[in-house]
Scaffold this active site. Sequence first.
Site, PDB file in Angstrom:
ATOM      1  N   ILE A 101       0.849  -1.136  -0.136  1.00 36.12           N
ATOM      2  CA  ILE A 101       0.189   0.183   0.286  1.00 36.12           C
ATOM      3  C   ILE A 101       0.708   1.406  -0.073  1.00 36.12           C
ATOM      4  O   ILE A 101       1.762   0.964   0.607  1.00 36.12           O
ATOM      5  CB  ILE A 101      -1.042   0.203   1.206  1.00 36.12           C
ATOM      6  CG1 ILE A 101      -2.098  -0.783   0.714  1.00 36.12           C
ATOM      7  CG2 ILE A 101      -1.669   1.205   1.546  1.00 36.12           C
ATOM      8  CD1 ILE A 101      -2.601  -1.355   1.915  1.00 36.12           C
ATOM      9  N   HIS A 118      -7.420  -4.212 -10.074  1.00 37.12           N
ATOM     10  CA  HIS A 118      -8.116  -4.842  -9.328  1.00 37.12           C
ATOM     11  C   HIS A 118      -9.072  -5.720 -10.200  1.00 37.12           C
ATOM     12  O   HIS A 118      -9.514  -5.647 -10.646  1.00 37.12           O
ATOM     13  CB  HIS A 118      -8.616  -3.342  -8.649  1.00 37.12           C
ATOM     14  CG  HIS A 118      -9.663  -4.234  -7.372  1.00 37.12           C
ATOM     15  ND1 HIS A 118      -8.990  -4.887  -6.040  1.00 37.12           N
ATOM     16  CD2 HIS A 118     -10.442  -4.911  -7.141  1.00 37.12           C
ATOM     17  CE1 HIS A 118      -9.388  -5.532  -5.072  1.00 37.12           C
ATOM     18  NE2 HIS A 118     -11.175  -5.755  -5.860  1.00 37.12           N
ATOM     19  N   ASP A 154      -8.202   1.013  -3.797  1.00 35.05           N
ATOM     20  CA  ASP A 154      -9.394   0.702  -4.473  1.00 35.05           C
ATOM     21  C   ASP A 154     -10.564   1.193  -5.224  1.00 35.05           C
ATOM     22  O   ASP A 154     -11.785   0.746  -5.419  1.00 35.05           O
ATOM     23  CB  ASP A 154      -9.658  -0.799  -3.797  1.00 35.05           C
ATOM     24  CG  ASP A 154      -8.745  -2.813  -3.993  1.00 35.05           C
ATOM     25  OD1 ASP A 154      -8.081  -1.973  -4.831  1.00 35.05           O
ATOM     26  OD2 ASP A 154      -8.907  -3.117  -3.225  1.00 35.05           O
TER      27      ASP A 154
END
Length: 222
Positions: A101, A118, A154
């Site tokens: 991240i 994703h 996301d």
Amino acid sequence: MSSSVNDVRLKRLAILISGNGSNLQAIIEAIQNQQLSAEIAVVVSNQPNAHGLQRARDAGLPTKLLKHQDYSNRVDYDQALINTIDHYQADLIIMAGFMRILGESFIDRYKNRIMNIHPSLLPKYKGLNTHAKAIAGGDSIHGASVHFVTNQLDAGPVIIQGIVPIHQNDTAERLQQRVHRIEHRIYPTAVKWFVEDRLTIKDKKVLLDNQQHSDQQLHINA
Ligand code: GRF
């Protein structure tokens, strides 16, 4: 060392990986097949054994290993990433299965210049285990989304989605393979639109050629 076509500077890509690198491979091949006019400036991995590193070396691309274990905190790690990206003068940062991240200052620095893929039809199923979640949810379709990265995980504006059916008795593995195949089509497409300066963001939505375009959804029926 930057290459050019008709004296036009090609946009430079930094591709961040942690594993297999099949999306990296799809972008390499799109460039080799002249479907995509861009230059991969560097492939960065946080994992020494990432197969994607070998794919990059096989394609003759510069690689950089930045092991997160070598840094005591995220800020220092992000700074090392920034140093690498800026050294290679990347215009676009492509997260392709990069399992870290990124911190806020990193994301703010490259605002609207970081993409991620994703494996779900966002905003559905953020996070992990998306294929199992789609099956458990009784969904009839599933897929993948390429989006710009923001500080919300996301949740950045979606550039393109690839949509596949979920078949009866599908397993997460079979569904994952189907989603992977469509990922390899939509990621090079999103990058192509970016390097051709065809993307804009308005009201948190990504427009292609100044509109919400039907090409931003790709359906595959098998
Ligand atoms: C893909 O499924 C992508 O959606 C997710 O990580 C996976 C990377 O696969 N973010 P690969 O390393 O490109 O094969």
